[in-house]
Motif scaffolding. Sequence first.
Motif: not given
Length: 139
Positions: A7-25
Amino acid sequence: MSGPRYDRTKRQDQRLIGFECQACGWVSFPEEKRTCKRCGDAPAEMEEVQLQERGEIQTFVVQQYLPDDIETPQPVAIVDLPQEDGDGEPARAYGLLTETDLEEIDVGTEVVARFRELFSDGERPIDSFKFSVPREEKA
């Protein structure tokens, strides 16, 4: 965070959402990390980025010797998925290649991510992304 991981990760698991580190990219996919794997920033400030469904194979392996209940040969690949806006680094994803002939697979081959069932635990399907060569490009 609370509740089942599904349930916690359902949104990103199904929609190709990544997470970009703001320090290094560096882009994490599919999970948001608390510590950046590249620069070690902790707690890392991560920003959501939408990924394109088409990417490029960076490397692959064709598994031939697996337990009897797993179909072989089974190709798996590491695929770079660019960000939807064309900026920033791509996310590096690992996944099965399906609906693809072994002769079509090579470094640099374009593939498309498809959300499919990986396997079932008996009570519910376990879904994730698989990759295949785009259908319109097949002979």
